[in-house]
Design a protein around this motif. Structure first.
Motif, PDB file in Angstrom:
ATOM      1  N   PHE A 275      34.025  47.020  27.883  1.00 23.65           N
ATOM      2  CA  PHE A 275      35.090  46.224  28.507  1.00 23.65           C
ATOM      3  C   PHE A 275      34.405  45.088  29.050  1.00 23.65           C
ATOM      4  O   PHE A 275      33.340  45.304  29.549  1.00 23.65           O
ATOM      5  N   TYR A 276      35.205  44.389  29.648  1.00 22.52           N
ATOM      6  CA  TYR A 276      34.783  42.956  30.290  1.00 22.52           C
ATOM      7  C   TYR A 276      35.280  43.121  31.808  1.00 22.52           C
ATOM      8  O   TYR A 276      36.443  43.548  31.907  1.00 22.52           O
ATOM      9  N   VAL A 277      34.536  42.602  32.692  1.00 20.51           N
ATOM     10  CA  VAL A 277      35.255  42.501  34.019  1.00 20.51           C
ATOM     11  C   VAL A 277      35.115  41.086  34.480  1.00 20.51           C
ATOM     12  O   VAL A 277      34.017  40.527  34.342  1.00 20.51           O
ATOM     13  N   GLY A 278      36.023  40.619  35.192  1.00 27.47           N
ATOM     14  CA  GLY A 278      35.924  39.124  35.768  1.00 27.47           C
ATOM     15  C   GLY A 278      36.542  38.954  37.188  1.00 27.47           C
ATOM     16  O   GLY A 278      37.187  40.017  37.439  1.00 27.47           O
ATOM     17  N   ILE A 279      36.219  37.995  37.815  1.00 28.32           N
ATOM     18  CA  ILE A 279      36.771  37.817  39.249  1.00 28.32           C
ATOM     19  C   ILE A 279      37.385  36.190  39.270  1.00 28.32           C
ATOM     20  O   ILE A 279      36.957  35.646  38.383  1.00 28.32           O
ATOM     21  N   LYS A 342      51.172  40.899  49.316  1.00 29.47           N
ATOM     22  CA  LYS A 342      51.679  42.169  49.124  1.00 29.47           C
ATOM     23  C   LYS A 342      51.744  42.878  47.652  1.00 29.47           C
ATOM     24  O   LYS A 342      52.119  43.878  47.494  1.00 29.47           O
ATOM     25  N   GLU A 343      50.784  42.135  46.953  1.00 31.09           N
ATOM     26  CA  GLU A 343      50.745  42.343  45.579  1.00 31.09           C
ATOM     27  C   GLU A 343      49.270  43.121  45.254  1.00 31.09           C
ATOM     28  O   GLU A 343      48.399  42.814  45.875  1.00 31.09           O
ATOM     29  N   ASP A 344      49.531  43.503  43.954  1.00 30.65           N
ATOM     30  CA  ASP A 344      48.114  44.562  43.614  1.00 30.65           C
ATOM     31  C   ASP A 344      47.487  43.376  42.847  1.00 30.65           C
ATOM     32  O   ASP A 344      47.843  42.676  41.948  1.00 30.65           O
ATOM     33  N   LYS A 345      45.970  43.115  43.525  1.00 28.04           N
ATOM     34  CA  LYS A 345      45.335  41.884  43.144  1.00 28.04           C
ATOM     35  C   LYS A 345      44.278  42.389  41.913  1.00 28.04           C
ATOM     36  O   LYS A 345      43.029  42.041  41.783  1.00 28.04           O
ATOM     37  N   HIS A 346      44.739  43.189  40.956  1.00 22.95           N
ATOM     38  CA  HIS A 346      43.953  43.637  39.885  1.00 22.95           C
ATOM     39  C   HIS A 346      44.752  43.640  38.528  1.00 22.95           C
ATOM     40  O   HIS A 346      46.078  43.874  38.472  1.00 22.95           O
ATOM     41  N   TYR A 347      44.195  43.061  37.360  1.00 22.64           N
ATOM     42  CA  TYR A 347      44.901  42.913  36.239  1.00 22.64           C
ATOM     43  C   TYR A 347      43.853  43.581  35.219  1.00 22.64           C
ATOM     44  O   TYR A 347      42.814  43.451  35.220  1.00 22.64           O
ATOM     45  N   ARG A 348      44.698  43.725  34.081  1.00 27.71           N
ATOM     46  CA  ARG A 348      44.010  44.602  32.850  1.00 27.71           C
ATOM     47  C   ARG A 348      44.571  43.940  31.796  1.00 27.71           C
ATOM     48  O   ARG A 348      45.805  43.571  31.537  1.00 27.71           O
ATOM     49  N   LEU A 349      43.601  43.160  31.143  1.00 26.95           N
ATOM     50  CA  LEU A 349      44.062  42.337  30.036  1.00 26.95           C
ATOM     51  C   LEU A 349      43.634  42.948  28.699  1.00 26.95           C
ATOM     52  O   LEU A 349      42.513  43.556  28.528  1.00 26.95           O
ATOM     53  N   GLU A 445      37.050  52.527  39.173  1.00 27.96           N
ATOM     54  CA  GLU A 445      38.454  52.121  38.615  1.00 27.96           C
ATOM     55  C   GLU A 445      38.376  50.755  38.263  1.00 27.96           C
ATOM     56  O   GLU A 445      39.711  49.971  38.188  1.00 27.96           O
ATOM     57  N   LYS A 446      37.455  49.915  38.413  1.00 25.85           N
ATOM     58  CA  LYS A 446      37.211  48.593  38.018  1.00 25.85           C
ATOM     59  C   LYS A 446      37.735  47.789  38.917  1.00 25.85           C
ATOM     60  O   LYS A 446      38.275  46.585  38.792  1.00 25.85           O
ATOM     61  N   ARG A 447      38.078  48.259  40.223  1.00 31.46           N
ATOM     62  CA  ARG A 447      38.548  47.399  41.401  1.00 31.46           C
ATOM     63  C   ARG A 447      37.313  46.980  42.310  1.00 31.46           C
ATOM     64  O   ARG A 447      36.298  47.635  42.225  1.00 31.46           O
ATOM     65  N   LEU A 448      37.671  46.039  43.386  1.00 36.44           N
ATOM     66  CA  LEU A 448      36.406  45.491  44.078  1.00 36.44           C
ATOM     67  C   LEU A 448      36.324  46.609  45.471  1.00 36.44           C
ATOM     68  O   LEU A 448      37.433  47.020  45.909  1.00 36.44           O
ATOM     69  N   GLU A 449      35.238  46.757  45.670  1.00 34.23           N
ATOM     70  CA  GLU A 449      34.715  47.307  47.090  1.00 34.23           C
ATOM     71  C   GLU A 449      35.143  46.504  48.243  1.00 34.23           C
ATOM     72  O   GLU A 449      35.028  45.292  48.145  1.00 34.23           O
ATOM     73  N   ILE A 450      35.397  47.036  49.368  1.00 37.13           N
ATOM     74  CA  ILE A 450      35.623  46.612  50.346  1.00 37.13           C
ATOM     75  C   ILE A 450      34.104  46.478  51.196  1.00 37.13           C
ATOM     76  O   ILE A 450      33.788  47.681  51.340  1.00 37.13           O
ATOM     77  N   ASN A 451      33.795  45.145  51.601  1.00 38.82           N
ATOM     78  CA  ASN A 451      32.288  45.342  52.066  1.00 38.82           C
ATOM     79  C   ASN A 451      31.974  46.027  53.443  1.00 38.82           C
ATOM     80  O   ASN A 451      30.923  46.504  53.516  1.00 38.82           O
ATOM     81  N   ASN A 452      33.099  46.532  54.305  1.00 38.37           N
ATOM     82  CA  ASN A 452      32.731  47.091  55.507  1.00 38.37           C
ATOM     83  C   ASN A 452      33.319  48.735  55.383  1.00 38.37           C
ATOM     84  O   ASN A 452      33.121  49.535  56.191  1.00 38.37           O
TER      85      ASN A 452
END
Length: 578
Positions: A275-279, A342-349, A445-452
């Motif tokens: 798969f591919y991941v992008g930001i 208030k939205e989920d900032k994660h997209y699957r294409l 889950e291909k989501r971004l970690e929180i840095n703290n």
């Protein structure tokens, strides 16, 4: 022309006789003359378009010598069938051309032919009738059971075959590789056909991508036992109108037998990453690139030209995505932060790579791309000294892979900028000889970690554990000096920016306007205020009603008591002078 009675319904050649003079050097296949026959059954309604009106030509079998050297086609063309140098020396061939219909009770006719031959005293050499043959075949064609699972490619004609009718064919080279080479016989073979020709065939389905690049040069040799030696002894003069060897140029044509294949970035070995991941940044403009997919197709031409398509499977409609024909996925619209809070900032294409073959043989491949919107809370900063941004960009992929090896997680580089640092007075400044590599880390889950919240790189103080820094220093020793890994500077800790960053010395604070930044909170506050006003209003109305009720009750009681107790008296006359 012979005359046949109409009742016989036979047919006769238009040419009653044919006489032609030739030499013994006439090549095999050379035409001599044409005979034509007409079947009267074609004018009979019940026989029209039936076998009664169809016929075939042949050399009369009662003349076997003539049948060896001459033949006639289905169109009546008489031609040389075999080398006349092998004739028995007769100067005239006398024979008949026969035409016979195809009815259940065949009828026919014949015409007389004379062929005069002049002998030159020259002898020709046995061999192929031409030196080079070119043929094209489709790749990966399966063999035919009738030919022993082989695939016939081409038949090579031979000339000047002697009376013993023995022909030997063999392959001696393929692409200049001698037949003794191991694996030589794995692809091609040659055999002698009943018609005494050399037939080249494929032993296995040929793939255009195999050795040879889809073009094969097969060298074939033909021989007859003792043929050449006897000819030299018989005559002192020979001519060579044939070739002992023939070159067969075989081109394997593309058959669109390959589907496009995606090429994925290098991710940690422990993660299955088809798969591919992008930001994309939280404040990105429209048409901002997020990730580039890559695919290839081994077929050629339109069969190998790839068209990309993208479909959104998961995520809201902000910002939407496009894909260009070089595989770059970009945002359709501007990314607006307040619409995404208030939205989920994660997209699957769903990404589709499809070739441009005709629709009935078109092939395609699918994969997925996961796009995340980056905020300040997701960013980690790798601080490098003695490495300017220009060289850091050149080593971007190496740095990303080293971060992946250290974290054993998928890492994406967000930005590469000059090294930021706080100098005296908490003024933010930049070091042009150093680099800040801003990167993000993905979860399973291909989501971004929180840095703290991540212990892999940062502790509660915001700096990386020592063992991680040492590991990175070893891996990036030839790139730059790893100073630290930290989270971005908090705006509340920065009192201003240096002149290099183009700022004045002012405190960097964030203005929080809840009526713009958080409309839902504003709605709740407004609702609370309305409810409070309503409660106060009800209290005031209640108190006013109680006072009014008390007043009414006192007013109605006092006049009644006054009437019962009061007396009317004549007013006292006041003394004069008052």
């Amino acid at each position: 022309m012979m005359t046949i009675e109409a009742t016989d319904l036979a047919y006769s050649p238009k040419t009653a006789t044919a006489e032609v003079a030739i030499s013994d050097q006439y090549a095999i296949g050379r035409s001599l003359f044409v005979v034509t026959a007409i079947d009267n059954d074609r004018d009979v309604p019940v026989s029209t378009d039936t076998p009664n009106a169809e016929f075939d030509y042949m050399v009369d079998p009662d003349y076997p010598n003539a049948a060896r050297f001459f033949d006639v086609t289905k169109d009546g063309l008489v031609y040389v069938r075999d080398s006349l140098t092998e004739a028995d020396g007769r100067s005239v061939f006398e024979f008949y051309i026969v035409s016979i219909d195809r009815s259940w009770q065949p009828l026919g006719d014949r015409t007389y032919v004379e062929v005069d031959i002049t002998y030159t005293g020259l002898k020709v050499v046995f061999g192929f009738i031409q030196p080079i043959y070119r043929v094209s075949i489709l790749e990966n064609v399966e063999g035919d059971e009738a030919f022993g699972e082989s695939y016939p490619i081409i038949q090579l004609g031979l000339a000047n075959i002697n009376s013993n009718r023995i022909v030997l064919c063999e392959i001696i080279y393929v692409n200049d590789v001698f037949r003794g080479t191991i694996g030589f016989l794995d692809y091609f073979g040659v055999r002698t056909t009943p018609a005494l020709a050399c037939e080249v065939y494929a032993k296995v389905p040929l793939d255009r991508d195999q050795i040879g690049g889809g073009v094969y040069n097969v060298t074939v040799r033909s021989q007859q036992p003792n043929r050449i030696k006897r000819q030299v002894q018989e005559t002192a003069v020979t001519i060579a109108n044939t070739w002992e060897t023939a070159y067969v140029i075989i081109t394997v044509m593309d058959a669109n037998d390959n589907a496009p294949k995606f090429v994925y970035p290098l991710y940690p070995e422990t993660i299955l990453t088809e798969f591919y991941v992008g930001i994309v940044a939280i404040d990105a403009a429209a048409n901002t690139e997020t990730v580039q997919v890559q695919a290839f197709d081994r077929d050629e031409g339109e069969y190998g030209r790839i068209t990309f398509f993208v479909e959104q499977e998961y995520g809201n409609d902000i910002p939407g995505f496009n894909i260009s024909q070089d595989g770059t996925i970009s945002t359709q619209n501007e990314v607006i932060k307040r619409r995404l809070d208030k939205e989920d900032k994660h997209y699957r294409l769903l990404v589709i790579a499809q070739d441009n073959a005709p629709q009935d043989i078109q092939k395609g491949t699918r994969t997925r791309a996961f796009i995340n919107i980056v905020e300040n809370k997701n960013i980690f900063v790798l601080e490098l000294k003695n490495l300017d941004p220009v060289r850091a960009v050149a080593n971007k992929e190496l740095i990303r892979q080293m971060l992946q090896e250290t974290t054993e997680r998928i890492v994406l580089v967000h930005k590469i900028v000059g090294r930021r640092f706080l100098k005296e007075g908490n003024i933010l400044d930049v070091d042009s000889k150093g680099t800040d590599v801003q990167f993000v880390i993905l979860t399973d889950e291909k989501r971004l970690e929180i840095n703290n919240e991540l212990d892999i790189l940062t502790s509660g103080a915001g700096s990386a554990p020592q063992e991680i820094l040492e590991n990175l220093r070893d891996l990036l020793d030839n790139v730059g000096d790893v100073e630290s890994i930290h989270v971005p500077y908090n705006p509340s800790d920065v009192s201003g920016m240096s002149d290099v960053l183009g700022g004045t010395v002012v405190r960097l604070t964030k203005t929080y306007r809840w009526w713009l930044d958080d409309p839902w909170v504003a709605l709740l506050i407004m609702a609370g205020i309305i409810i409070l006003v309503c409660i106060v209003t009800l209290i005031i109305l209640g108190m006013s009603w109680n006072r009014y009720s008390d007043y009414i009750s006192h007013y109605t009681r006092f006049p009644q008591e006054l009437r019962e107790t009061s007396r009317l008296h004549q007013p006292t006359k006041l003394p004069q002078g008052i």
